[in-house]
Write an enzyme that holds these catalytic residues in place. Structure first.
Site, PDB file in Angstrom:
ATOM      1  N   LYS A  13       0.842  -1.213   0.000  1.00 38.83           N
ATOM      2  CA  LYS A  13       0.000   0.000   0.000  1.00 38.83           C
ATOM      3  C   LYS A  13       0.875   1.261   0.000  1.00 38.83           C
ATOM      4  CE  LYS A  13      -1.975  -1.109   3.905  1.00 38.83           C
ATOM      5  NZ  LYS A  13      -1.227  -2.370   4.185  1.00 38.83           N
ATOM      6  N   ARG A  88      -9.687   1.563   8.870  1.00 39.69           N
ATOM      7  CA  ARG A  88      -9.323   0.183   9.208  1.00 39.69           C
ATOM      8  C   ARG A  88     -10.421  -0.519   9.983  1.00 39.69           C
ATOM      9  NH1 ARG A  88      -3.329   0.894   8.902  1.00 39.69           N
ATOM     10  NH2 ARG A  88      -2.486  -1.169   9.202  1.00 39.69           N
ATOM     11  N   ARG A 127      11.934  -5.919   4.741  1.00 42.02           N
ATOM     12  CA  ARG A 127      11.754  -4.457   4.671  1.00 42.02           C
ATOM     13  C   ARG A 127      12.771  -3.749   5.569  1.00 42.02           C
ATOM     14  NH1 ARG A 127       5.969  -2.100   5.404  1.00 42.02           N
ATOM     15  NH2 ARG A 127       5.964  -3.436   7.233  1.00 42.02           N
ATOM     16  N   ARG A 159      11.510  -1.800  11.072  1.00 42.69           N
ATOM     17  CA  ARG A 159      10.397  -1.175  11.785  1.00 42.69           C
ATOM     18  C   ARG A 159      10.144  -1.929  13.081  1.00 42.69           C
ATOM     19  NH1 ARG A 159       5.278   0.065   7.971  1.00 42.69           N
ATOM     20  NH2 ARG A 159       4.163  -1.056   9.608  1.00 42.69           N
ATOM     21  N   ARG A 170      -0.674  -8.532  13.521  1.00 40.23           N
ATOM     22  CA  ARG A 170      -1.187  -7.499  12.588  1.00 40.23           C
ATOM     23  C   ARG A 170      -2.020  -8.166  11.490  1.00 40.23           C
ATOM     24  NH1 ARG A 170       4.225  -4.964  10.913  1.00 40.23           N
ATOM     25  NH2 ARG A 170       2.998  -3.997   9.254  1.00 40.23           N
TER      26      ARG A 170
HETATM   27  P1  AP5 Z   1       4.975  -1.630   1.797  1.00 45.35           P
HETATM   28  O1  AP5 Z   1       4.658  -0.790   0.631  1.00 45.35           O
HETATM   29  O2  AP5 Z   1       5.722  -1.008   2.940  1.00 45.35           O
HETATM   30  O3  AP5 Z   1       3.652  -2.374   2.318  1.00 45.35           O
HETATM   31  P2  AP5 Z   1       2.387  -1.837   3.127  1.00 45.35           P
HETATM   32  O4  AP5 Z   1       1.179  -2.494   2.589  1.00 45.35           O
HETATM   33  O5  AP5 Z   1       2.414  -0.335   3.172  1.00 45.35           O
HETATM   34  O6  AP5 Z   1       2.741  -2.481   4.529  1.00 45.35           O
HETATM   35  P3  AP5 Z   1       2.640  -1.943   6.018  1.00 45.35           P
HETATM   36  O7  AP5 Z   1       3.301  -3.006   6.847  1.00 45.35           O
HETATM   37  O8  AP5 Z   1       3.171  -0.542   6.160  1.00 45.35           O
HETATM   38  O9  AP5 Z   1       1.104  -1.927   6.243  1.00 45.35           O
HETATM   39  P4  AP5 Z   1       0.352  -1.907   7.570  1.00 45.35           P
HETATM   40  O10 AP5 Z   1      -1.028  -1.639   7.131  1.00 45.35           O
HETATM   41  O11 AP5 Z   1       0.544  -3.124   8.406  1.00 45.35           O
HETATM   42  O12 AP5 Z   1       1.097  -0.777   8.420  1.00 45.35           O
HETATM   43  P5  AP5 Z   1       0.795   0.778   8.701  1.00 45.35           P
HETATM   44  O13 AP5 Z   1       2.068   1.476   8.618  1.00 45.35           O
HETATM   45  O14 AP5 Z   1      -0.363   1.245   7.907  1.00 45.35           O
HETATM   46  O15 AP5 Z   1       5.805  -2.910   1.257  1.00 45.35           O
HETATM   47  C1  AP5 Z   1       6.329  -3.877   2.155  1.00 45.35           C
HETATM   48  C2  AP5 Z   1       7.715  -4.330   1.670  1.00 45.35           C
HETATM   49  O16 AP5 Z   1       7.566  -5.022   0.446  1.00 45.35           O
HETATM   50  C3  AP5 Z   1       8.696  -3.182   1.394  1.00 45.35           C
HETATM   51  O17 AP5 Z   1       9.993  -3.579   1.769  1.00 45.35           O
HETATM   52  C4  AP5 Z   1       8.602  -2.972  -0.129  1.00 45.35           C
HETATM   53  O18 AP5 Z   1       9.823  -2.483  -0.662  1.00 45.35           O
HETATM   54  C5  AP5 Z   1       8.287  -4.369  -0.620  1.00 45.35           C
HETATM   55  N1  AP5 Z   1       7.380  -4.408  -1.776  1.00 45.35           N
HETATM   56  C6  AP5 Z   1       6.284  -3.625  -1.985  1.00 45.35           C
HETATM   57  N2  AP5 Z   1       5.654  -3.986  -3.125  1.00 45.35           N
HETATM   58  C7  AP5 Z   1       6.357  -5.030  -3.645  1.00 45.35           C
HETATM   59  C8  AP5 Z   1       6.207  -5.833  -4.818  1.00 45.35           C
HETATM   60  N3  AP5 Z   1       5.199  -5.659  -5.674  1.00 45.35           N
HETATM   61  N4  AP5 Z   1       7.110  -6.822  -5.038  1.00 45.35           N
HETATM   62  C9  AP5 Z   1       8.135  -7.011  -4.171  1.00 45.35           C
HETATM   63  N5  AP5 Z   1       8.342  -6.274  -3.040  1.00 45.35           N
HETATM   64  C10 AP5 Z   1       7.454  -5.291  -2.780  1.00 45.35           C
HETATM   65  O19 AP5 Z   1       0.288   0.702  10.211  1.00 45.35           O
HETATM   66  C11 AP5 Z   1       1.175   0.367  11.259  1.00 45.35           C
HETATM   67  C12 AP5 Z   1       0.412   0.377  12.592  1.00 45.35           C
HETATM   68  O20 AP5 Z   1      -0.105   1.708  12.850  1.00 45.35           O
HETATM   69  C13 AP5 Z   1      -0.832  -0.526  12.654  1.00 45.35           C
HETATM   70  O21 AP5 Z   1      -0.505  -1.862  13.003  1.00 45.35           O
HETATM   71  C14 AP5 Z   1      -1.657   0.166  13.744  1.00 45.35           C
HETATM   72  O22 AP5 Z   1      -1.141  -0.115  15.026  1.00 45.35           O
HETATM   73  C15 AP5 Z   1      -1.396   1.649  13.466  1.00 45.35           C
HETATM   74  N6  AP5 Z   1      -2.388   2.221  12.540  1.00 45.35           N
HETATM   75  C16 AP5 Z   1      -2.163   2.760  11.310  1.00 45.35           C
HETATM   76  N7  AP5 Z   1      -3.306   3.202  10.757  1.00 45.35           N
HETATM   77  C17 AP5 Z   1      -4.287   2.934  11.667  1.00 45.35           C
HETATM   78  C18 AP5 Z   1      -5.699   3.123  11.673  1.00 45.35           C
HETATM   79  N8  AP5 Z   1      -6.332   3.680  10.611  1.00 45.35           N
HETATM   80  N9  AP5 Z   1      -6.393   2.705  12.750  1.00 45.35           N
HETATM   81  C19 AP5 Z   1      -5.762   2.155  13.823  1.00 45.35           C
HETATM   82  N10 AP5 Z   1      -4.439   1.932  13.878  1.00 45.35           N
HETATM   83  C20 AP5 Z   1      -3.700   2.324  12.804  1.00 45.35           C
END
Ligand code: AP5
Length: 228
Positions: A13, A88, A127, A159, A170
């Site tokens: 994402k 979410r 990552r 991270r 998660r």
């Molecule tokens: P990446 O693009 O970083 O993936 P992502 O989907 O953004 O993964 P996240 O782990 O950031 O998502 P998340 O939803 O768990 O975390 P968030 O930060 O939102 O890609 C991942 C890896 O793969 C990278 O190394 C990239 O280079 C590689 N890659 C990407 N695409 C690829 C491809 N096509 N092929 C090969 N490699 C690829 O949330 C973190 C925490 O914050 C949550 O757990 C929660 O505690 C809190 N939080 C955030 N938002 C909320 C909310 N709305 N409500 C409540 N809590 C929240």
């Protein structure tokens, strides 16, 4: 235009949101990035969010809704948004609909990125991020110099919530609390588009762009270029 990028941890994402923002006038809003910034700045939100994030749990809805409302107030009226990681929960989706309705907007499209769990685990375990949040992958998207951010020269780190136990939690939280949003949006006016996220980054980027163009969601949207 308001687009939501929905999908499990590690599906891409953040990667795709940043690219979409570069090639359109959509502002990429990652609530995970906002929370990590608040943690780095030591704000009260950052301190409160930390224990939830480190446990792989969701930060309470009231905090998230206030955060996004504040962001929407500051956003220039003509700018589109690509939400990444918000909403979410159904409560967040309902609050978002109200907040957008207040400014005459609505969710236009929901892009659901999908990939098998084994792929997600591989992506997350490889990552690496810069302290400012720039994302790399040890084999799929390595920096020019091993372990060092191309843009800032800072050392890359893991991270805090990318530890295996936290990742498992998660993923469970995603299935239980966030995946039901697909149904929620299918029952709404928004277009729900499923995108195969188990492909090279550029293929996913093209597929997303084509899908948004097909429904007219990028009409009149000019590429911005530069950093999101
Ligand atoms: P990446 O693009 O970083 O993936 P992502 O989907 O953004 O993964 P996240 O782990 O950031 O998502 P998340 O939803 O768990 O975390 P968030 O930060 O939102 O890609 C991942 C890896 O793969 C990278 O190394 C990239 O280079 C590689 N890659 C990407 N695409 C690829 C491809 N096509 N092929 C090969 N490699 C690829 O949330 C973190 C925490 O914050 C949550 O757990 C929660 O505690 C809190 N939080 C955030 N938002 C909320 C909310 N709305 N409500 C409540 N809590 C929240």
């Amino acid at each position: 235009m308001v687009v939501i990028l929905l999908g499990p941890p590690g599906v891409g994402k953040g990667t795709q949101g940043a690219l979409l923002s570069k090639e359109s006038n959509l502002r990429h809003l990652s609530t995970g990035d906002l929370l990590r910034e608040a943690r780095r700045d030591g704000t009260s939100l950052g301190r409160e969010a930390q224990r939830y994030m480190d446990a792989g749990e969701l930060v309470p809805d009231r905090l998230m809704v206030d955060l996004v409302r504040d962001f929407l107030k500051r956003l220039a009226g003509d700018r589109g948004i690509a939400f990444d990681g918000f909403p979410r929960t159904v409560a967040q989706a309902e609050a978002l609909a109200r907040a957008l309705g207040d400014v005459g907007r609505r969710v236009d499209a929901v892009l659901v990125l999908e990939a098998p769990d084994a792929v997600l685990v591989k992506r997350i375990s490889g990552r690496r991020v810069s302290p400012g949040g720039r994302v790399y992958h040890v084999s799929n998207d390595p920096p020019r110099v091993d372990g060092v951010c191309d843009a800032t020269g800072e050392p890359l780190i893991n991270r805090d919530d990318d530890q295996p136990d936290t990742v498992r939690r998660r993923m469970e939280v995603y299935r239980q609390q966030t995946e039901p949003l697909i149904r929620f949006y299918e029952d709404s006016d928004a277009r729900v588009i499923r995108v195969d996220g188990d492909r090279p980054v550029s293929d996913i980027q093209s597929a997303m762009r084509a899908a948004l163009e097909e429904i007219g969601a990028l009409d009149g949207v000019e590429p911005r270029g530069g950093h999101p």
